[in-house]
Motif scaffolding. Structure first.
Motif, short mmCIF file in Angstrom:
data_model
loop_
_atom_site.label_atom_id
_atom_site.label_comp_id
_atom_site.label_asym_id
_atom_site.label_seq_id
_atom_site.Cartn_x
_atom_site.Cartn_y
_atom_site.Cartn_z
N GLY A 160 0.80 -1.22 0.00
CA GLY A 160 0.00 0.00 0.00
C GLY A 160 0.83 1.26 0.00
N ARG A 161 2.14 1.18 -0.35
CA ARG A 161 2.97 2.38 -0.28
C ARG A 161 3.87 2.61 -1.48
NH1 ARG A 161 7.98 1.47 0.19
NH2 ARG A 161 8.69 -0.61 0.76
N THR A 162 4.16 1.57 -2.30
CA THR A 162 5.04 1.75 -3.44
C THR A 162 4.65 0.83 -4.59
OG1 THR A 162 7.36 1.94 -4.12
CG2 THR A 162 6.80 0.07 -2.71
N LEU A 163 5.39 0.90 -5.67
CA LEU A 163 5.13 0.07 -6.85
C LEU A 163 5.72 -1.33 -6.66
CD1 LEU A 163 6.22 2.73 -9.48
CD2 LEU A 163 3.88 2.15 -8.85
N HIS A 164 5.24 -2.28 -7.44
CA HIS A 164 5.77 -3.64 -7.38
C HIS A 164 7.10 -3.76 -8.12
CE1 HIS A 164 2.61 -5.79 -5.31
NE2 HIS A 164 1.72 -5.08 -5.98
N LEU A 199 9.42 5.14 -13.69
CA LEU A 199 8.99 5.03 -12.30
C LEU A 199 9.72 3.86 -11.65
CD1 LEU A 199 5.12 5.24 -12.89
CD2 LEU A 199 6.76 7.10 -12.82
N ARG A 200 10.27 4.11 -10.46
CA ARG A 200 11.02 3.07 -9.76
C ARG A 200 10.45 2.87 -8.37
NH1 ARG A 200 17.23 3.24 -10.12
NH2 ARG A 200 16.78 1.06 -9.72
N THR A 253 11.56 6.77 1.64
CA THR A 253 12.13 7.54 0.53
C THR A 253 11.28 8.78 0.23
OG1 THR A 253 12.98 5.52 -0.44
CG2 THR A 253 12.83 7.43 -1.89
N GLY A 254 9.98 8.62 0.27
CA GLY A 254 9.08 9.72 -0.08
C GLY A 254 8.80 9.73 -1.57
N LEU A 287 -2.97 8.89 -5.69
CA LEU A 287 -3.01 7.42 -5.76
C LEU A 287 -2.74 6.79 -4.41
CD1 LEU A 287 -3.12 4.83 -7.47
CD2 LEU A 287 -0.74 5.20 -8.04
N GLY A 288 -1.96 7.44 -3.57
CA GLY A 288 -1.66 6.90 -2.24
C GLY A 288 -0.27 6.28 -2.15
N ILE A 289 0.56 6.50 -3.16
CA ILE A 289 1.95 6.01 -3.11
C ILE A 289 2.75 6.91 -2.19
CG2 ILE A 289 4.06 5.75 -4.47
CD1 ILE A 289 2.44 4.82 -6.78
N GLN A 290 3.53 6.31 -1.29
CA GLN A 290 4.34 7.11 -0.37
C GLN A 290 5.82 7.09 -0.73
OE1 GLN A 290 3.08 4.92 2.99
NE2 GLN A 290 1.02 5.73 2.76
N ASP A 291 6.29 6.04 -1.40
CA ASP A 291 7.71 5.92 -1.73
C ASP A 291 7.86 5.57 -3.20
OD1 ASP A 291 8.58 6.11 1.07
OD2 ASP A 291 7.58 4.18 1.27
N VAL A 292 8.41 6.49 -3.97
CA VAL A 292 8.63 6.26 -5.39
C VAL A 292 9.67 7.25 -5.89
CG1 VAL A 292 6.82 7.82 -6.22
CG2 VAL A 292 7.46 5.86 -7.61
#
Length: 192
Positions: free
Chosen positions: A92-96, A110-111, A117-118, A132-137
């Motif tokens: 629930g915080r970053t990409l796969h 996108l990484r 990381t933020g 979207l709700g991403i916290q680390d990217v």
């Protein structure tokens, strides 16, 4: 009695609709002002680009044009609500996984990033990730800096995001087997 119950249901329906609308966070990404020269002077028009999301994996963007700024923003928000897409997130915080997307001359990379990381991304992409709700990217835009192309390229990249569950379903294996391969893949390759 039945009339009161019906009125209560209508009132609750209205309240539910407001709550449904309030679950979304919207960000105004860009406003463009255009002028049409006419006999009496200039007529101004406004175009708005809005990104909307629930900060739990659903996000959409919309574009609206009108003579007044608030009306353009309202149209863009309505358009964004109609075009919501779901994105699978890890924890629930970053990409796969790392992905690239493009639209026109706009290219984005996108990484996935470790916790803490933020959001390291430029303007239009930052708005997409926050809603979207991403916290680390970590994201990088290469090519066009046009906000429309950057947002569309970001959505193109997110559309190609795969979760371990979807990959496992495609390969007809269990998710745990797939995860074990990812973690200990090098050790198994050396042992065989």
């Amino acid at each position: 009695m039945a009339a009161e119950r019906e009125r209560g249901n209508r009132e609750r329906g209205g309240r539910d609709r407001e709550e449904r609308d309030s679950e979304f966070v919207d960000k105004l990404v860009h406003i463009n002002r255009v002028a049409k020269v006419v006999k009496g002077g200039k007529r101004f028009g406004f175009a708005a680009l809005v990104v909307i999301g629930d900060q739990k994996g659903r996000v959409g963007f919309g574009h609206g044009k009108a003579r007044e700024v608030p009306e353009a923003i309202r149209k863009a928000t309505e358009s964004a609500k109609r075009n919501l897409t779901r994105v699978a997130l890890r924890d629930g915080r970053t990409l796969h996984h790392d992905i690239a997307g493009r639209h026109g001359a706009g290219r984005v990379y996108l990484r996935a990033a470790p916790a803490g990381t933020g959001i390291i991304a430029g303007g239009p992409m930052r708005a997409v990730f926050e809603t979207l709700g991403i916290q680390d990217v970590v994201a990088k835009s290469i090519g066009s800096s046009n906000p429309y192309n950057m947002v569309r390229a970001t959505f193109d990249a997110l559309k190609h995001q795969d979760s371990p569950r979807s990959v496992a379903n495609r390969r007809n294996i269990k998710v745990s087997t797939l995860q074990a391969r990812r973690i200990g893949g090098d050790a198994e390759a050396v042992a065989e």
